[in-house]
Design an enzyme around this catalytic site. Sequence first.
Site, PDB file in Angstrom:
ATOM      1  N   HIS A   1       0.806  -1.228   0.000  1.00  0.00           N
ATOM      2  CA  HIS A   1       0.000   0.000   0.000  1.00  0.00           C
ATOM      3  C   HIS A   1       0.838   1.277   0.000  1.00  0.00           C
ATOM      4  O   HIS A   1       0.306   2.376  -0.144  1.00  0.00           O
ATOM      5  CB  HIS A   1      -1.027  -0.001   1.148  1.00  0.00           C
ATOM      6  CG  HIS A   1      -0.482   0.232   2.523  1.00  0.00           C
ATOM      7  ND1 HIS A   1      -0.537   1.461   3.131  1.00  0.00           N
ATOM      8  CD2 HIS A   1       0.090  -0.593   3.415  1.00  0.00           C
ATOM      9  CE1 HIS A   1      -0.023   1.366   4.349  1.00  0.00           C
ATOM     10  NE2 HIS A   1       0.372   0.128   4.543  1.00  0.00           N
TER      11      HIS A   1
ATOM     12  N   CYS B   1      -0.499  10.507  18.435  1.00  0.00           N
ATOM     13  CA  CYS B   1      -1.435  10.764  19.523  1.00  0.00           C
ATOM     14  C   CYS B   1      -1.707   9.453  20.241  1.00  0.00           C
ATOM     15  O   CYS B   1      -2.214   8.515  19.637  1.00  0.00           O
ATOM     16  CB  CYS B   1      -2.724  11.312  18.939  1.00  0.00           C
ATOM     17  SG  CYS B   1      -3.728  12.128  20.158  1.00  0.00           S
TER      18      CYS B   1
HETATM   19  N1  PLP Z   1       7.593   0.119   8.546  1.00  0.00           N
HETATM   20  C1  PLP Z   1       7.561   1.373   8.088  1.00  0.00           C
HETATM   21  C2  PLP Z   1       8.831   2.138   7.904  1.00  0.00           C
HETATM   22  C3  PLP Z   1       6.332   1.981   7.790  1.00  0.00           C
HETATM   23  O1  PLP Z   1       6.299   3.234   7.335  1.00  0.00           O
HETATM   24  C4  PLP Z   1       5.139   1.219   7.978  1.00  0.00           C
HETATM   25  C5  PLP Z   1       3.815   1.833   7.725  1.00  0.00           C
HETATM   26  O2  PLP Z   1       3.616   3.004   7.890  1.00  0.00           O
HETATM   27  C6  PLP Z   1       5.253  -0.104   8.445  1.00  0.00           C
HETATM   28  C7  PLP Z   1       6.492  -0.614   8.718  1.00  0.00           C
HETATM   29  C8  PLP Z   1       4.033  -0.952   8.630  1.00  0.00           C
HETATM   30  O3  PLP Z   1       3.552  -1.397   7.396  1.00  0.00           O
HETATM   31  P1  PLP Z   1       2.047  -1.947   7.229  1.00  0.00           P
HETATM   32  O4  PLP Z   1       1.168  -0.766   7.288  1.00  0.00           O
HETATM   33  O5  PLP Z   1       2.044  -2.604   5.893  1.00  0.00           O
HETATM   34  O6  PLP Z   1       1.839  -2.932   8.328  1.00  0.00           O
END
Ligand code: PLP
Length: 373
Positions: free
Chosen positions: A199, A323
């Site tokens: 995503h 938050c």
């Molecule tokens: N790691 C990082 C650096 C992220 O930016 C995110 C999501 O924002 C995640 C892990 C988690 O990914 P997911 O939303 O696919 O669980």
Amino acid sequence: MIYLDHAATTRPESAVIEAMIPFLSENYMNPSAFYQPAVRTRMQVESARRNIAGFINAPYDSIIFTSGGTESDNWAIRMGAKICEDKGRHIITTKIEHPAVLNTVRYMEEQGYEVTYLDVDATGRIDLESLKSAIRQDTVLISIMHANNEIGTIQPIKEIGKIAHEQGILFHTDAVQTFGHLKIDVDEFGIDLLSASAHKLYGPKGIGLLYIRDRKKFAKLLFGGSQELGLRPGTENVADIMGFAKAVEIADKIMDSDIEAQNALRDELKSSILKEIPGAVINENEDNHLPGTLNVTFEGVSAETILIRLDMNGICASAGSACSAGALEPSHVLTAIGKSTDEASRTIRFSIGRENTKDDIVKTVKVLKTLFA
Ligand code: PLP
């Protein structure tokens, strides 16, 4: 609407949705079934896996589909450390990882592991000498993100991989913010385990992957059937896998022009903010940053006020603070780069994406100016 929150998620490309629809309707068969239509679906799933693997120069059977970045990070750290238990129980990470990594290593501490949290400098980069000094006889895993989700700083991933390999230590990188945005070669970068999430690259939510260099030595995440090479069983999320593969195909084709366009818009946003908004400070590593991410500390106005004003004008951005339980906690990333709680509470992340235009940037700065007039 002007969407400037692409680090949070991205809008699925129409071609991605089109690639998914048949697998939510007529091609609904279970890919493990025996009849022809199911066998065809299996072949399509495996071809998607092959294409995604090729994108990061990985062998086809080193890609395991997961539910996203969080699951991949959890798995990489928990099982990566477990398979090396004989050698020791020490993990190295940084203070600015995503909670999916930080909360997993905290869990590992509860299980008797020791964790070193590397500091970063004011631009968010780790120091390679500090990494070398943190390595011990019993270090089994280094988990360092490719690029940070709040400030966009890119780590010296190739050098980290080299250090890890020289010492025979597994190297995991959370590449959720870079996969599909920057070129990644798991061999060139010396990566053993890599987390990604569809995503963030204009694909569907709830699908990601874990790249596992040596899956024969790796521990299962779940117990069940033989799907995902027996490591993560369960009927495949076929439609999302197809959407993920399409998003990767598009990213592969237009990555260079995406980088160029987003860097140009980011430069425009940065210079306009610095010119028009007194006291604004950019939190970045000038030479090593994501093309679209710009983190700014403003003077005298809270992030909440700024976000509300932007929102009232149809502009979506994010605060540099999370938050929690009704209280505004300072972001651990901003604290790690030396920001005070007060500065963190005045910090905003803009993340530019594929569909943004120069006009979006001009309008955003115009709205920002109304707060600082
Ligand atoms: N790691 C990082 C650096 C992220 O930016 C995110 C999501 O924002 C995640 C892990 C988690 O990914 P997911 O939303 O696919 O669980």
